[in-house]
Design a protein around this motif. Structure first.
Motif, PDB file in Angstrom:
ATOM      1  N   LEU A   1       0.824  -1.215   0.000  1.00  0.00           N
ATOM      2  CA  LEU A   1       0.000   0.000   0.000  1.00  0.00           C
ATOM      3  C   LEU A   1       0.858   1.265   0.000  1.00  0.00           C
ATOM      4  CD1 LEU A   1      -2.604  -1.162   2.692  1.00  0.00           C
ATOM      5  CD2 LEU A   1      -2.852  -1.229   0.207  1.00  0.00           C
ATOM      6  N   LEU A   2       2.122   1.088   0.337  1.00  0.00           N
ATOM      7  CA  LEU A   2       3.090   2.192   0.265  1.00  0.00           C
ATOM      8  C   LEU A   2       4.486   1.583   0.277  1.00  0.00           C
ATOM      9  CD1 LEU A   2       3.237   4.071   3.724  1.00  0.00           C
ATOM     10  CD2 LEU A   2       2.851   1.645   3.416  1.00  0.00           C
ATOM     11  N   SER A   3       5.498   2.388  -0.038  1.00  0.00           N
ATOM     12  CA  SER A   3       6.871   1.865  -0.076  1.00  0.00           C
ATOM     13  C   SER A   3       7.515   2.048   1.299  1.00  0.00           C
ATOM     14  CB  SER A   3       7.673   2.635  -1.125  1.00  0.00           C
ATOM     15  OG  SER A   3       7.801   3.977  -0.694  1.00  0.00           O
TER      16      SER A   3
ATOM     17  N   MET B   1      -2.370  -1.623  10.403  1.00  0.00           N
ATOM     18  CA  MET B   1      -1.027  -1.351  10.898  1.00  0.00           C
ATOM     19  C   MET B   1      -0.056  -1.876   9.852  1.00  0.00           C
ATOM     20  SD  MET B   1       0.572  -3.149  14.255  1.00  0.00           S
ATOM     21  CE  MET B   1       1.588  -4.410  13.501  1.00  0.00           C
ATOM     22  N   VAL B   2       1.002  -1.143   9.603  1.00  0.00           N
ATOM     23  CA  VAL B   2       1.982  -1.649   8.648  1.00  0.00           C
ATOM     24  C   VAL B   2       3.294  -1.883   9.379  1.00  0.00           C
ATOM     25  CG1 VAL B   2       2.493   0.721   7.887  1.00  0.00           C
ATOM     26  CG2 VAL B   2       3.272  -1.202   6.502  1.00  0.00           C
ATOM     27  N   SER B   3       3.955  -2.988   9.010  1.00  0.00           N
ATOM     28  CA  SER B   3       5.268  -3.192   9.597  1.00  0.00           C
ATOM     29  C   SER B   3       6.288  -3.478   8.494  1.00  0.00           C
ATOM     30  CB  SER B   3       5.209  -4.267  10.683  1.00  0.00           C
ATOM     31  OG  SER B   3       5.740  -5.461  10.238  1.00  0.00           O
TER      32      SER B   3
ATOM     33  N   PHE C   1      -5.897  -9.838  10.776  1.00  0.00           N
ATOM     34  CA  PHE C   1      -5.526 -10.474   9.508  1.00  0.00           C
ATOM     35  C   PHE C   1      -4.177  -9.880   9.122  1.00  0.00           C
ATOM     36  CE2 PHE C   1     -10.176 -10.530   9.437  1.00  0.00           C
ATOM     37  CZ  PHE C   1     -10.465 -11.810   8.975  1.00  0.00           C
ATOM     38  N   ILE C   2      -3.127 -10.686   9.195  1.00  0.00           N
ATOM     39  CA  ILE C   2      -1.797 -10.189   8.828  1.00  0.00           C
ATOM     40  C   ILE C   2      -1.587 -10.509   7.347  1.00  0.00           C
ATOM     41  CG2 ILE C   2       0.680 -10.342   9.285  1.00  0.00           C
ATOM     42  CD1 ILE C   2      -0.084 -11.315  12.150  1.00  0.00           C
ATOM     43  N   CYS C   3      -1.585  -9.469   6.534  1.00  0.00           N
ATOM     44  CA  CYS C   3      -1.488  -9.656   5.086  1.00  0.00           C
ATOM     45  C   CYS C   3      -0.037  -9.407   4.672  1.00  0.00           C
ATOM     46  CB  CYS C   3      -2.409  -8.681   4.359  1.00  0.00           C
ATOM     47  SG  CYS C   3      -4.115  -8.733   4.970  1.00  0.00           S
ATOM     48  N   GLN C   4       0.566 -10.421   4.116  1.00  0.00           N
ATOM     49  CA  GLN C   4       1.968 -10.295   3.732  1.00  0.00           C
ATOM     50  C   GLN C   4       2.086  -9.507   2.437  1.00  0.00           C
ATOM     51  OE1 GLN C   4       4.745 -11.340   5.464  1.00  0.00           O
ATOM     52  NE2 GLN C   4       5.903 -10.290   3.864  1.00  0.00           N
ATOM     53  N   GLY C   5       2.897  -8.457   2.482  1.00  0.00           N
ATOM     54  CA  GLY C   5       3.220  -7.710   1.272  1.00  0.00           C
ATOM     55  C   GLY C   5       4.519  -8.237   0.715  1.00  0.00           C
ATOM     56  N   SER C   6       5.377  -7.340   0.265  1.00  0.00           N
ATOM     57  CA  SER C   6       6.622  -7.823  -0.351  1.00  0.00           C
ATOM     58  C   SER C   6       7.514  -8.495   0.699  1.00  0.00           C
ATOM     59  CB  SER C   6       7.356  -6.659  -1.012  1.00  0.00           C
ATOM     60  OG  SER C   6       7.568  -5.671  -0.053  1.00  0.00           O
ATOM     61  N   GLY C   7       8.344  -9.406   0.245  1.00  0.00           N
ATOM     62  CA  GLY C   7       9.249 -10.122   1.144  1.00  0.00           C
ATOM     63  C   GLY C   7       8.607 -11.364   1.738  1.00  0.00           C
ATOM     64  N   ARG C   8       9.384 -12.054   2.563  1.00  0.00           N
ATOM     65  CA  ARG C   8       8.888 -13.304   3.164  1.00  0.00           C
ATOM     66  C   ARG C   8       9.037 -13.212   4.667  1.00  0.00           C
ATOM     67  NH1 ARG C   8      12.288 -17.795   1.993  1.00  0.00           N
ATOM     68  NH2 ARG C   8      13.944 -16.255   1.796  1.00  0.00           N
ATOM     69  N   ARG C   9       8.125 -13.847   5.336  1.00  0.00           N
ATOM     70  CA  ARG C   9       8.183 -13.826   6.789  1.00  0.00           C
ATOM     71  C   ARG C   9       7.737 -15.180   7.323  1.00  0.00           C
ATOM     72  NH1 ARG C   9       6.110  -8.614  10.176  1.00  0.00           N
ATOM     73  NH2 ARG C   9       7.525  -9.000  11.878  1.00  0.00           N
ATOM     74  N   ARG C  10       8.470 -15.691   8.303  1.00  0.00           N
ATOM     75  CA  ARG C  10       8.088 -16.974   8.913  1.00  0.00           C
ATOM     76  C   ARG C  10       7.252 -16.689  10.155  1.00  0.00           C
ATOM     77  NH1 ARG C  10      12.161 -21.263  11.855  1.00  0.00           N
ATOM     78  NH2 ARG C  10      10.535 -22.720  12.499  1.00  0.00           N
TER      79      ARG C  10
END
Ligand code: SIN
Ligand code: CO
Length: 385
Positions: free
Chosen positions: A35-37, A113-115, A133-142
């Motif tokens: 949603l933003l950089s 909230m954005v992290s 609801f944690i929506c994954q944007g770019s990158g990967r997270r475990r």
């Protein structure tokens, strides 16, 4: 942006998962775009009015700091997270994400909230009191999620409540477009594998303690509930020290009687529409006249201010009652039948087009009211000409 709940209907999701158990939704969003950089996020986090924090480890000790932040250089390239709350108050694109979750009414919503996290970054294992609801944007997270249970919590830092290590019932790597749904109470820990953005749609809770305390303020403010306990039917008692069961019942009745639909809705409508975070409101009343509004509407829709909370009650909408940003309004339409349709349009949608508003544009009273709200900044035209 379109949400696919693993092929489930929202109804099935609500029945099986909502407030019950966690769910990994693979490719909940196809071709998800941030949603933003990270740079725009860093820009937001240097503003006073924006709530931000960063979490990192220093010499193996958890650290948390609150914004505004000017520089990130000292943090290096790994093991830190930057979080910005209420993204929807500042970034209109967040509304596209929120719309996808409108099968849950907005009064339950807290914020987006954005992290942003660098490899190794995360906020540590913890338990939340709310659904997210944690929506994954770019990158990967475990993400590792543990079961409900008696998990010990402790302050890893005065601003970080952590929980002890837990046995995961979910251990997944989220890719862009994947979603992790978590109900309250499940311990979880997200560790970033590569620079990552995640967007959390979080829901709010209110404890009875918070509600009762705010209700008392409302009663005092409005000088309500002044009726005294009355007992004309008192029966004879032989014990002067006793509060017998019928008196206990009388005392309870006195309290219950105050909690009628009118008081509860008038209080909670105000309470639930109060914004926890700053809204992007104009410093002073804007100078729109009714005619400016009807003319502008032909060019562009009116957009509801991000983060603005609006609601109505099924029980009082026909009387023209709605709540906006902590205030109660009672509409006086020229045609009473217009009230309900106008209020549902205002509160159920985030954008008002000239077509949507056409049944009301000849209703002087409604358009005047709408103009007042536009002047307050509650609805706005994206491009002011
Ligand atoms: C995060 O996105 O960094 C933390 C979200 C959470 O676990 O609540
Ligand atoms: Co959490």
């Amino acid at each position: 942006m379109q949400l696919d709940l693993n092929g489930m209907t929202p109804k099935q999701f609500l029945e099986e998962y909502w407030q019950k158990k966690p769910l990994v939704i693979r490719q909940g969003f196809k071709h998800f775009e941030d949603l933003l950089s990270p740079e725009e996020m860093a820009g937001l986090a240097c503003e006073d009015v924006v709530e931000s924090r960063r979490v990192f480890k220093q010499n193996n000790e958890w650290q948390a700091e609150f914004g505004p932040f000017e520089s990130y250089e000292e943090l290096g390239e790994t093991d830190w997270t930057l979080i910005v709350q209420a993204l929807n108050n500042w970034v209109p694109e967040a509304e596209n994400l929120l719309k996808c979750f409108d099968f849950i009414p907005r009064w339950r919503l807290d914020d987006v909230m954005v992290s942003y996290a660098t490899p190794g970054g995360g906020v540590g294992p913890h338990i939340d009191l709310y659904d997210v609801f944690i929506c994954q944007g770019s990158g990967r997270r475990r993400w590792r999620v543990g079961d409900l249970g008696p998990h010990k919590e402790f302050a890893a830092h005065p601003a970080l409540l952590h929980t002890e290590a837990f046995e995961p019932i979910i251990d997944v790597e989220l890719l862009p477009g994947d979603i992790l749904y978590l109900p309250p109470g499940y311990p979880h820990d997200g560790v970033t594998l590569e620079p990552s953005m995640s967007f959390s749609v979080g829901y709010r809770t209110a404890s009875a303690k918070d509600m009762v305390s705010a209700l008392a303020d409302h009663i005092i403010d409005k000088d309500l509930c002044n009726e005294q306990i009355a007992d004309p039917d008192r029966s004879l008692s032989n014990n002067s020290g006793i509060v017998n069961n019928s008196d206990l019942e009388r005392i309870k009745q006195q309290l219950f009687a105050t909690l009628d639909d009118k008081l509860v809705s008038e209080f909670s409508g105000r309470y639930l529409t109060q914004s926890k975070c700053e809204l992007d409101l104009p410093a002073e009343c804007l100078g729109f006249q009714v005619l400016d509004i009807t003319e502008q509407l032909k060019q562009q829709p009116l957009v509801k201010l991000g983060g603005l909370r609006t609601l109505y009650f099924e029980a009082s909408v026909a009387d023209g009652v709605l709540y906006i940003n902590g205030e109660q309004f009672t509409l006086a339409a020229d045609i009473t039948a217009n009230n309900e349709a106008f209020i549902t349009l205002l509160c159920d949608t985030q954008e008002l087009t000239v077509e949507d508003l056409s049944p009301f544009l000849n209703d002087e009273l409604l358009v005047t009211q709408l103009t007042t709200w536009v002047n307050a900044g509650y609805w706005y035209f994206e491009e002011v000409e």
